[in-house]
Design an enzyme around this catalytic site. Structure first.
Site, short mmCIF file in Angstrom:
data_model
loop_
_atom_site.label_atom_id
_atom_site.label_comp_id
_atom_site.label_asym_id
_atom_site.label_seq_id
_atom_site.Cartn_x
_atom_site.Cartn_y
_atom_site.Cartn_z
N ARG A 112 -10.65 -3.52 -12.73
CA ARG A 112 -11.27 -2.58 -11.77
C ARG A 112 -12.79 -2.54 -12.00
NH1 ARG A 112 -8.33 -0.28 -7.45
NH2 ARG A 112 -9.34 1.73 -7.70
N HIS A 160 -8.61 -7.15 -3.98
CA HIS A 160 -7.76 -6.01 -4.33
C HIS A 160 -7.52 -6.06 -5.82
CE1 HIS A 160 -4.46 -3.23 -4.80
NE2 HIS A 160 -3.87 -4.17 -5.51
N TYR A 162 0.81 -1.23 0.00
CA TYR A 162 0.00 0.00 0.00
C TYR A 162 0.84 1.28 0.00
CZ TYR A 162 -4.35 -2.61 0.27
OH TYR A 162 -5.40 -3.43 -0.02
N THR A 216 -14.66 0.93 -4.31
CA THR A 216 -14.09 0.54 -3.01
C THR A 216 -15.15 0.13 -1.99
OG1 THR A 216 -12.29 2.10 -3.40
CG2 THR A 216 -12.59 1.35 -1.13
#
Ligand code: GDP
Ligand code: MG
Length: 193
Positions: free
Chosen positions: A114, A154, A49, A120
């Site tokens: 994505r 993720h 991260y 998210t």
């Protein structure tokens, strides 16, 4: 052709969604070129991260925005401090149990993955996406319990991020270079039966 990293987080494994999640990428036309089940440690999560130095600020701003939207006061007005808190929560979350790390390859792999994962926050993620379909998780639930948002997967956010993340999770030997006959139909100019 681009490559991107996907990690099925511990909640995805515990919810028995490994097959379901993988099948969504398989049917999209992407090619699986690396995969392993493993236990991540806090060091790996931190490295992962902090690959993008702007991540703390970006995630902090996103979190502050979500507090304000709910009419709540953020725990801190400094986005970097909030981002650091999110990282601490992520270390607990991602190391809570085994994860499945994968590399998917194909045209526009990063934005395509994505799109398949969704936004998210699962509550506001679109129906039909992984995050939107399998959990009622929200900023409210996560922040109320002072934990990371449990959003099952993720996915790398950009090609640059993907390259660095893949190098962090896999060595070169683990990433396979092979042909899928199917790709002739997806990519070739001429094909016939
Ligand atoms: P992603 O690229 O959609 O995964 O989102 P980010 O890179 O911004 O954040 C990384 C991960 O941190 C997310 O997938 C969530 O698990 C968690 N997370 C992000 N923002 C927040 C937040 O505001 N609150 C909490 N509790 N967790 C967050
Ligand atoms: Mg991200």
């Amino acid at each position: 052709m681009k490559k991107t990293l996907v990690v099925i987080k511990p909640d995805g494994v515990q919810r028995n969604l490994i097959g379901e999640i993988i099948s969504r990428f398989e049917r999209s036309g992407l090619k699986l070129v690396a995969m392993k089940m493993m236990q991540a440690d806090a060091k790996l999560v931190e490295k992962h991260y902090t690959i993008d130095p702007k991540w703390f600020e970006n995630v902090g701003n996103k979190a502050i925005e979500s507090y304000k939207k709910k009419g709540m006061t953020p725990p801190n007005s400094d986005p970097i401090a909030v981002g650091k808190e999110v990282l601490e929560r992520l270390k607990k979350y991602i190391t809570a149990g085994p994860v499945v790390a994968m590399v998917w390859e194909g045209s526009s792999a990063v934005p395509l993955v994505r799109k398949i994962c969704g936004g998210t926050e699962p509550l506001s993620a679109t129906c039909g996406t992984i995050r939107g379909d399998y959990t009622p998780e929200s900023y409210q639930l996560a922040d109320g319990a002072e934990r990371a948002i449990r959003n099952l997967v993720h996915a790398s956010g950009s090609t640059e991020e993907a390259e660095k993340e893949i190098a962090l999770w896999f060595n070169n030997k683990e990433i396979l270079d092979y042909k899928l006959i199917r790709d002739m139909i997806i990519y070739d100019v001429d094909w016939s039966f």
